[in-house]
Design an enzyme around this catalytic site. Sequence first.
Site, PDB file in Angstrom:
ATOM      1  N   PHE A   9       0.834  -1.212   0.000  1.00  0.00           N
ATOM      2  CA  PHE A   9       0.000   0.000   0.000  1.00  0.00           C
ATOM      3  C   PHE A   9       0.860   1.251   0.000  1.00  0.00           C
ATOM      4  CE2 PHE A   9      -3.963   2.234   1.690  1.00  0.00           C
ATOM      5  CZ  PHE A   9      -4.672   2.028   0.504  1.00  0.00           C
ATOM      6  N   ALA A  11       2.721   4.034  -2.979  1.00  0.00           N
ATOM      7  CA  ALA A  11       2.116   4.913  -3.994  1.00  0.00           C
ATOM      8  C   ALA A  11       1.215   4.121  -4.949  1.00  0.00           C
ATOM      9  CB  ALA A  11       3.212   5.624  -4.769  1.00  0.00           C
ATOM     10  N   THR A  87       3.810  -4.848  -3.954  1.00  0.00           N
ATOM     11  CA  THR A  87       4.899  -4.658  -2.989  1.00  0.00           C
ATOM     12  C   THR A  87       6.186  -4.307  -3.754  1.00  0.00           C
ATOM     13  OG1 THR A  87       5.472  -7.012  -2.962  1.00  0.00           O
ATOM     14  CG2 THR A  87       3.863  -6.267  -1.319  1.00  0.00           C
ATOM     15  N   LYS A 116       7.972  -6.222 -10.466  1.00  0.00           N
ATOM     16  CA  LYS A 116       8.808  -6.846 -11.492  1.00  0.00           C
ATOM     17  C   LYS A 116       9.553  -8.085 -10.976  1.00  0.00           C
ATOM     18  CE  LYS A 116      10.507  -2.685 -11.773  1.00  0.00           C
ATOM     19  NZ  LYS A 116       9.892  -1.417 -11.734  1.00  0.00           N
ATOM     20  N   GLU A 140       0.697  -5.947 -16.771  1.00  0.00           N
ATOM     21  CA  GLU A 140       0.940  -4.779 -17.637  1.00  0.00           C
ATOM     22  C   GLU A 140       1.727  -3.688 -16.908  1.00  0.00           C
ATOM     23  OE1 GLU A 140      -0.354  -4.315 -21.062  1.00  0.00           O
ATOM     24  OE2 GLU A 140       1.244  -2.834 -20.831  1.00  0.00           O
ATOM     25  N   VAL A 143       5.940  -3.086 -16.750  1.00  0.00           N
ATOM     26  CA  VAL A 143       6.789  -2.464 -17.774  1.00  0.00           C
ATOM     27  C   VAL A 143       6.136  -1.194 -18.299  1.00  0.00           C
ATOM     28  CG1 VAL A 143       7.914  -2.755 -20.010  1.00  0.00           C
ATOM     29  CG2 VAL A 143       7.639  -4.727 -18.502  1.00  0.00           C
ATOM     30  N   GLU A 201      13.431   4.318  -8.021  1.00  0.00           N
ATOM     31  CA  GLU A 201      13.254   3.155  -7.140  1.00  0.00           C
ATOM     32  C   GLU A 201      13.735   3.533  -5.733  1.00  0.00           C
ATOM     33  OE1 GLU A 201      11.962   0.001  -8.356  1.00  0.00           O
ATOM     34  OE2 GLU A 201      11.461   1.481  -9.859  1.00  0.00           O
ATOM     35  N   LYS A 216      12.823  -5.050 -16.783  1.00  0.00           N
ATOM     36  CA  LYS A 216      11.685  -4.872 -17.692  1.00  0.00           C
ATOM     37  C   LYS A 216      11.945  -5.576 -19.026  1.00  0.00           C
ATOM     38  CE  LYS A 216      10.360  -0.512 -15.538  1.00  0.00           C
ATOM     39  NZ  LYS A 216      10.732   0.896 -15.437  1.00  0.00           N
ATOM     40  N   GLY A 310       4.588   6.456 -11.874  1.00  0.00           N
ATOM     41  CA  GLY A 310       3.678   7.395 -11.224  1.00  0.00           C
ATOM     42  C   GLY A 310       2.475   6.644 -10.679  1.00  0.00           C
TER      43      GLY A 310
HETATM   44  N1  HSE Z   1      11.992   3.697 -11.252  1.00  0.00           N
HETATM   45  C1  HSE Z   1      11.210   3.373 -12.405  1.00  0.00           C
HETATM   46  C2  HSE Z   1      11.464   4.409 -13.489  1.00  0.00           C
HETATM   47  C3  HSE Z   1       9.770   3.311 -12.020  1.00  0.00           C
HETATM   48  O1  HSE Z   1      12.121   5.417 -13.200  1.00  0.00           O
HETATM   49  O2  HSE Z   1      11.053   4.212 -14.620  1.00  0.00           O
HETATM   50  C4  HSE Z   1       8.904   2.433 -12.863  1.00  0.00           C
HETATM   51  O3  HSE Z   1       9.289   1.097 -12.878  1.00  0.00           O
END
Ligand code: HSE
Length: 334
Positions: A9, A11, A87, A116, A140, A143, A201, A216, A310
């Site tokens: 829980f 963003a 998570t 991921k 979905e 990535v 991240e 990804k 986001g």
């Molecule tokens: N840290 C990743 C980015 C977030 O900047 O694209 C999405 O996976």
Amino acid sequence: MINIAIFGFGAVGQGVAEVLHRKKELIEGFIGRYRVVAITDSKGSLTDEKGLNLMEAIDIKKNKGFSGMKTLEVIEKVDFDVAIEATPTNVHSGEPGLTHIVKSMEKNANVITSNKGPLVTDFKKLEKLAEKKGVRFMYEATVGGAMPIIKLAKNDLAGNDVRVIKGVLNGTCNYILTRMEKEKMTYSQVLSEAQELKIAEADPSYDVEGIDSAAKLVILANSIMQMNASFEDVEITGITRITPESFEVAGSKNYTIRLIAEANRKKGFLKVSPRLVPRHHPLAIEGTMNAALIRTDLAGDIVVMGKGAGKYETASAIVSDLIEVYRGMRESNG
Ligand code: HSE
């Protein structure tokens, strides 16, 4: 009635909860009635078999924090039809998401994830388990955030062979490179700015060392290119050695520099590295955007672009997976 459980829980989980609350009428128009019966984080959970008040749950998380049953106990004790696993990613162990996904599938629940890690470590195992249990496994959101790519390839490009994928798959790196070029700032000056955007991240070395892009790429290679790829197969170079001067040299020849992730099935390679990209090429995007060029046998080249991270952007991908799983079930779902 579809019973939903949300694991994680932060963003993303909160973004999903807010969208499920705010757009309930629209989403129920596609899938029929639903309620969220459990929300968990690393500290505890909220559960209610009659359905939680989602905005209240967000308030509790902010002001008091969760307590009580942990996720594994919730999976064991609460009845749910679909788990939304959001998570944090660990690309080496896949945990804690991997266990959450396996245990949910074993209970015959569909699983939708933005995490991921479990796909990088155990994609084949999870696909097989989903098939054995007759449940859907959707990812979905793993990535490109809001950028449609996995369902696009699986549904709209069905019947094509995806031969090559080349993409900008990390918004943090793309933002850093864009700012370095435009403002002639150094890498370390821009990194803290990128962290403030809250798309980096938790450990930003995942972004700047190319690990997130590689994760990804492995997911795309396995899910839409039928490659049997693992994280160790990716040759990875991050962006930490790029200097503002590198952009001057590139710019004098009308190129820019972007962190490009490429999977090539015929040549059998997976690679993440900073590369020269012609200024007007579709992959020469700016800021936190992601883009991908999908090379196919029938449709030729398809290019997609969108916000790669986001809260609401990732929620967009998760909600579209939810609708895909239950679309057409509205009549049988009262
Ligand atoms: N840290 C990743 C980015 C977030 O900047 O694209 C999405 O996976």
